[in-house]
Each structure stands twice: as C-alpha cells, then as structure tokens.
Motif scaffolding. Sequence first.
Motif, PDB file in Angstrom:
ATOM      1  N   ALA A 176     -23.748 -16.004  -7.584  1.00 26.09           N
ATOM      2  CA  ALA A 176     -23.739 -15.470  -6.212  1.00 26.09           C
ATOM      3  C   ALA A 176     -22.603 -16.096  -5.403  1.00 26.09           C
ATOM      4  O   ALA A 176     -21.963 -15.433  -4.581  1.00 26.09           O
ATOM      5  N   VAL A 227     -34.524 -11.277  -2.053  1.00 27.34           N
ATOM      6  CA  VAL A 227     -33.236 -11.724  -1.525  1.00 27.34           C
ATOM      7  C   VAL A 227     -33.020 -11.188  -0.094  1.00 27.34           C
ATOM      8  O   VAL A 227     -33.385 -10.049   0.201  1.00 27.34           O
ATOM      9  N   ALA A 248     -30.566 -26.420 -15.019  1.00 33.75           N
ATOM     10  CA  ALA A 248     -31.657 -27.254 -14.525  1.00 33.75           C
ATOM     11  C   ALA A 248     -33.013 -26.765 -15.015  1.00 33.75           C
ATOM     12  O   ALA A 248     -34.047 -27.277 -14.605  1.00 33.75           O
ATOM     13  N   TYR A 287     -29.935  -4.171  -3.006  1.00 38.77           N
ATOM     14  CA  TYR A 287     -30.064  -4.881  -4.281  1.00 38.77           C
ATOM     15  C   TYR A 287     -30.872  -4.063  -5.266  1.00 38.77           C
ATOM     16  O   TYR A 287     -31.820  -3.380  -4.888  1.00 38.77           O
ATOM     17  N   PHE A 346     -33.436 -15.415 -10.937  1.00 33.06           N
ATOM     18  CA  PHE A 346     -33.284 -16.504  -9.969  1.00 33.06           C
ATOM     19  C   PHE A 346     -34.011 -17.766 -10.452  1.00 33.06           C
ATOM     20  O   PHE A 346     -35.132 -17.695 -10.972  1.00 33.06           O
ATOM     21  N   GLY A 347     -33.387 -18.909 -10.211  1.00 35.53           N
ATOM     22  CA  GLY A 347     -34.060 -20.190 -10.391  1.00 35.53           C
ATOM     23  C   GLY A 347     -34.584 -20.441 -11.790  1.00 35.53           C
ATOM     24  O   GLY A 347     -35.614 -21.068 -11.974  1.00 35.53           O
ATOM     25  N   ARG A 348     -33.872 -19.969 -12.803  1.00 32.46           N
ATOM     26  CA  ARG A 348     -34.327 -20.164 -14.192  1.00 32.46           C
ATOM     27  C   ARG A 348     -33.331 -20.981 -15.009  1.00 32.46           C
ATOM     28  O   ARG A 348     -33.489 -21.135 -16.206  1.00 32.46           O
ATOM     29  N   GLY A 349     -32.238 -21.455 -14.396  1.00 29.63           N
ATOM     30  CA  GLY A 349     -31.264 -22.222 -15.168  1.00 29.63           C
ATOM     31  C   GLY A 349     -30.204 -21.360 -15.823  1.00 29.63           C
ATOM     32  O   GLY A 349     -29.553 -21.786 -16.776  1.00 29.63           O
ATOM     33  N   LEU A 350     -30.017 -20.142 -15.302  1.00 27.77           N
ATOM     34  CA  LEU A 350     -28.976 -19.267 -15.863  1.00 27.77           C
ATOM     35  C   LEU A 350     -27.865 -18.998 -14.845  1.00 27.77           C
ATOM     36  O   LEU A 350     -27.155 -17.992 -14.926  1.00 27.77           O
ATOM     37  N   GLY A 351     -27.732 -19.905 -13.890  1.00 31.01           N
ATOM     38  CA  GLY A 351     -26.580 -19.870 -12.995  1.00 31.01           C
ATOM     39  C   GLY A 351     -26.583 -18.746 -11.974  1.00 31.01           C
ATOM     40  O   GLY A 351     -25.522 -18.270 -11.570  1.00 31.01           O
ATOM     41  N   SER A 352     -27.794 -18.339 -11.515  1.00 38.00           N
ATOM     42  CA  SER A 352     -27.819 -17.230 -10.540  1.00 38.00           C
ATOM     43  C   SER A 352     -27.105 -17.608  -9.254  1.00 38.00           C
ATOM     44  O   SER A 352     -26.350 -16.804  -8.682  1.00 38.00           O
ATOM     45  N   SER A 353     -27.313 -18.848  -8.783  1.00 41.83           N
ATOM     46  CA  SER A 353     -26.680 -19.215  -7.506  1.00 41.83           C
ATOM     47  C   SER A 353     -25.173 -19.395  -7.689  1.00 41.83           C
ATOM     48  O   SER A 353     -24.381 -18.993  -6.830  1.00 41.83           O
ATOM     49  N   SER A 372     -36.416 -24.565  -8.905  1.00 40.68           N
ATOM     50  CA  SER A 372     -35.162 -24.641  -8.153  1.00 40.68           C
ATOM     51  C   SER A 372     -34.338 -25.815  -8.669  1.00 40.68           C
ATOM     52  O   SER A 372     -34.876 -26.844  -9.093  1.00 40.68           O
ATOM     53  N   THR A 373     -33.030 -25.643  -8.637  1.00 42.01           N
ATOM     54  CA  THR A 373     -32.131 -26.706  -9.075  1.00 42.01           C
ATOM     55  C   THR A 373     -32.380 -27.965  -8.241  1.00 42.01           C
ATOM     56  O   THR A 373     -32.363 -29.078  -8.769  1.00 42.01           O
TER      57      THR A 373
HETATM   58  N1  LIG Z   1     -27.449 -12.632  -6.448  1.00 45.50           N
HETATM   59  C1  LIG Z   1     -27.892 -13.454  -5.500  1.00 45.50           C
HETATM   60  N2  LIG Z   1     -27.806 -13.095  -4.209  1.00 45.50           N
HETATM   61  C2  LIG Z   1     -28.258 -13.916  -3.249  1.00 45.50           C
HETATM   62  N3  LIG Z   1     -28.849 -15.111  -3.465  1.00 45.50           N
HETATM   63  C3  LIG Z   1     -28.963 -15.509  -4.719  1.00 45.50           C
HETATM   64  C4  LIG Z   1     -28.486 -14.717  -5.801  1.00 45.50           C
HETATM   65  N4  LIG Z   1     -28.716 -15.375  -6.934  1.00 45.50           N
HETATM   66  C5  LIG Z   1     -29.317 -16.534  -6.584  1.00 45.50           C
HETATM   67  N5  LIG Z   1     -29.475 -16.622  -5.267  1.00 45.50           N
HETATM   68  C6  LIG Z   1     -30.099 -17.735  -4.542  1.00 45.50           C
HETATM   69  O1  LIG Z   1     -30.057 -18.901  -5.356  1.00 45.50           O
HETATM   70  C7  LIG Z   1     -31.405 -19.379  -5.629  1.00 45.50           C
HETATM   71  C8  LIG Z   1     -31.496 -19.936  -7.029  1.00 45.50           C
HETATM   72  O2  LIG Z   1     -30.620 -21.029  -7.138  1.00 45.50           O
HETATM   73  P1  LIG Z   1     -30.909 -22.279  -8.068  1.00 45.50           P
HETATM   74  O3  LIG Z   1     -29.664 -23.115  -8.040  1.00 45.50           O
HETATM   75  O4  LIG Z   1     -32.185 -22.926  -7.678  1.00 45.50           O
HETATM   76  O5  LIG Z   1     -31.126 -21.675  -9.529  1.00 45.50           O
HETATM   77  P2  LIG Z   1     -30.136 -21.055 -10.595  1.00 45.50           P
HETATM   78  O6  LIG Z   1     -28.753 -21.007 -10.020  1.00 45.50           O
HETATM   79  O7  LIG Z   1     -30.703 -19.770 -11.039  1.00 45.50           O
HETATM   80  O8  LIG Z   1     -30.230 -22.103 -11.786  1.00 45.50           O
HETATM   81  P3  LIG Z   1     -29.162 -23.183 -12.402  1.00 45.50           P
HETATM   82  O9  LIG Z   1     -28.279 -23.654 -11.284  1.00 45.50           O
HETATM   83  O10 LIG Z   1     -30.026 -24.265 -12.973  1.00 45.50           O
HETATM   84  O11 LIG Z   1     -28.432 -22.455 -13.471  1.00 45.50           O
HETATM   85  C9  LIG Z   1     -32.269 -18.132  -5.452  1.00 45.50           C
HETATM   86  O12 LIG Z   1     -33.599 -18.501  -5.138  1.00 45.50           O
HETATM   87  C10 LIG Z   1     -31.572 -17.440  -4.293  1.00 45.50           C
HETATM   88  O13 LIG Z   1     -31.928 -18.039  -3.066  1.00 45.50           O
END
Ligand SMILES: Nc1ncnc2c1ncn2[C@@H]1O[C@H](COP(=O)(O)OP(=O)(O)OP(=O)(O)O)[C@@H](O)[C@H]1O
Length: 350
Positions: free
Chosen positions: A107, A57, A304, A49, A97-104, A220-221
């Motif tokens: 992924a 991660v 979120a 990464y 991660f975990g900021r409301g920008l759709g990281s999960s 976290s969401t």
């Molecule tokens: N690129 C990635 N690779 C692996 N795991 C990831 C990756 N991106 C996010 N994650 C996992 O998802 C978690 C964050 O998910 P969460 O739904 O809480 O927030 P978000 O998706 O950033 O926000 P939201 O859903 O509000 O837009 C991270 O802590 C991590 O465990």
Amino acid sequence: MTNSFVIRIPATSANIGPGFDVVGLSLSLYLTLTVTSGEPSSVPPKITYSGEGADEVPLDPYRNLTTRVALYVLRCNGHRSFPPDLVSIHCDNQIPFGRGLGSSGAAVIAGVLLGNSLGKLNLSQERILDHALMVERHPDNVTAALVGGFVGSYLRELDPQATEAAQVPLSEVLPEYPPDAGEGWGLSPPVPPLGIGHYVRFKWNSSIKAVAIIPRFELSTAKARAVLPETYSRKDLVFNMQRLAVLTTALGQTPPDPELIFEAMKDRVHQPYRNTLIPGLPAVTSLITPASHPGLLGICLSGAGPTILALATHNFESIAEKIREIFRQEQIEVDWKILNVAEGSTVTYC
Ligand SMILES: Nc1ncnc2c1ncn2[C@@H]1O[C@H](COP(=O)(O)OP(=O)(O)OP(=O)(O)O)[C@@H](O)[C@H]1O
Ligand SMILES: N[C@@H](CCO)C(=O)O
C-alpha cells in the motif's frame, strides 16, 4: 476526455528466516490500482476497493493509507493536494491484511508511485524508496515490493540533521485531516533525506516456489514487533549472520541444496519470540523437514506472521496439507497458495 493508468505492486515476504528486517522476497499476489482522470472538479477522488480488505479499508482519501502516502509525496514535492482532474482510484487487492505478506508495504509503494505519477514528479527509484522509507521504516518489504525478486537492503546511517528529519513521528508524515481542517496542513511535511535505503538483488533459482500457508487470523506487525527483545546475545546474532550469509547465495544455486537451505533458514532473532502469538509455529518449523517431505527446502515465518512460508521445488500440496493439519490441532484454519517470485512494481499508462 478520461485518462487512466494502472499501478501494480506484488506481495512480499520479509525475513526468510534469519534476515530479520534485511531481506525480502516479492511474490505473485498483487495490489492493483486503476487511476482515472477526467474533467477538473473540486470533489475529492472517489476510492473503491475489491478483494482483500475491501470491507474494512477506509475509502476517504484523507484516511486511506495509499492515498495519504500519495498526498505526502505530492506535498513534499510542491503540490498542495490531489490534482483537480483526478476522478477515481479503484484498488483490487489480492494481498491479505496483517498476515505477513507485506500488505502495508504494498500500500505504501502504491502510494508513492501514485503521488509520483499524479504530480508528474519523475522521481528516481532511489527517491521513491526514500519516500516509502519515511512511512514504513524497515526496508525489507518495501524494497522487495518496489524492485522485485530476492532482495537485501540496509538503511544508511544518516548525519544528525538527516537522522532527525527521518525520525519525525508518522502522524507528521501522514496527517489524516483534509486540506481545510487544521493549521498543520499549511506546513510542509518532512522531506525525506537523500539515499536512506540501499539494496542488492540476489540470484534466485527459478525452480523454487513459495507455498504461503495463511492462517485465518490477522496479526499486526506492531503487535508482532512488540514481543521482540531490545538486545540479543552475541551467540544468537552469530547464529543468524552465519545462516543469512549462506542463504542469500544458496537460494540462487542449481540445483538447490535442501540440507543447506533448511538449516540456513533457521532464526533466533524473531521467530522464537513470536511463537506465543502463532500457535503451531514451533511444531511447523520442527516437524516438517526435507527428509519427511522431499521437495521441501526450508520453512520460515513470513514477515511478522502469522503466514508460514515453505520454499520448495515440488510436493507443494503435501507440504501445505501437513502444515494445515498442524494448525488444525491448534484449532486454526488456514488457506494456502503456491506463489512464484514476482517482478517488481509497474506503472502502465493506458
Ligand atoms: N491496500 C491497502 N490499502 C489501504 N490500507 C492497507 C492496504 N493494505 C494494508 N493496509 C493497512 O495495513 C494494515 C496491515 O499492516 P501490517 O503491517 O500490520 O501487516 P502486513 O503488512 O500485512 O504484514 P507484514 O508487514 O508482516 O508483511 C492493514 O490493517 C491496513 O490498515
Ligand atoms: N521485518 C519485519 C517485517 C514485517 O513488516 C518484521 O518481521 O517485523
């Protein structure tokens, strides 16, 4: 001989005010996977990464969210594990991660596209979405990340058997252990029912940009959903539906109407309950208006939270700096970025 391909997924902002779990907007920050195949071997693929989340991660392919999702897709479609010639996956991540920008959501979509490519499954867009929705069970982020743009989506009501198949716990969809480590591994994972999610793309006026003001703390969401009530008053639901009906068209109109959009981005379903988790949110949504900041169209919590999304046509910097000042009064530091609405996910073979 080595082969490689690149998967690129945009960030997303869900809700845009009143569209809780309904609308999403793809934004120009990306999760990019470079996938390399070579000589077949029994060694699991090496994951590396760079960028956001690189220091936290998991790099074990049986624990990492993206590769677990890929494995789920492969196993649903007749492949027991990763192909033996898969050598490495490098993830370069711009989505915090975990900021409301759709990281999960990014992924998860990356994982479904990865499984689809590795297994040469040729899944349709609809089936890709079905697999993603077995993992991330609200459609707003994943749909916008997959198809791009300003998107509205709903989950189809399934028949009782399909409902059961779509509700198995996440731990059964995505077991964490490697192939030789448990009895459960021999079992087939729950295959997604057909046509779980449906969507439509709304028009978007290209002069509108999104200023993302990103507090330097994670939320976290799961935690931000835990504060929401189970039931709502008719008054609050009507408040949101009226605004959402206007907003989905208003953001595509030329020129965009700041007064109409500002009011249409208000919400009574999730933001008021999340105020306690995001100090500064009530002040941000009430003190900054199109009258005080020309160019501003509307302000909402991104997904979120804790990121704030300000939609605007100009004066991006002064809007962002005012929001920074409000957060500073709460002892919260922020970073901000001016983002464009992005195209959907791509897979490019090198
Ligand atoms: N690129 C990635 N690779 C692996 N795991 C990831 C990756 N991106 C996010 N994650 C996992 O998802 C978690 C964050 O998910 P969460 O739904 O809480 O927030 P978000 O998706 O950033 O926000 P939201 O859903 O509000 O837009 C991270 O802590 C991590 O465990
Ligand atoms: N609609 C979701 C988006 C976060 O994934 C929420 O606000 O909880």
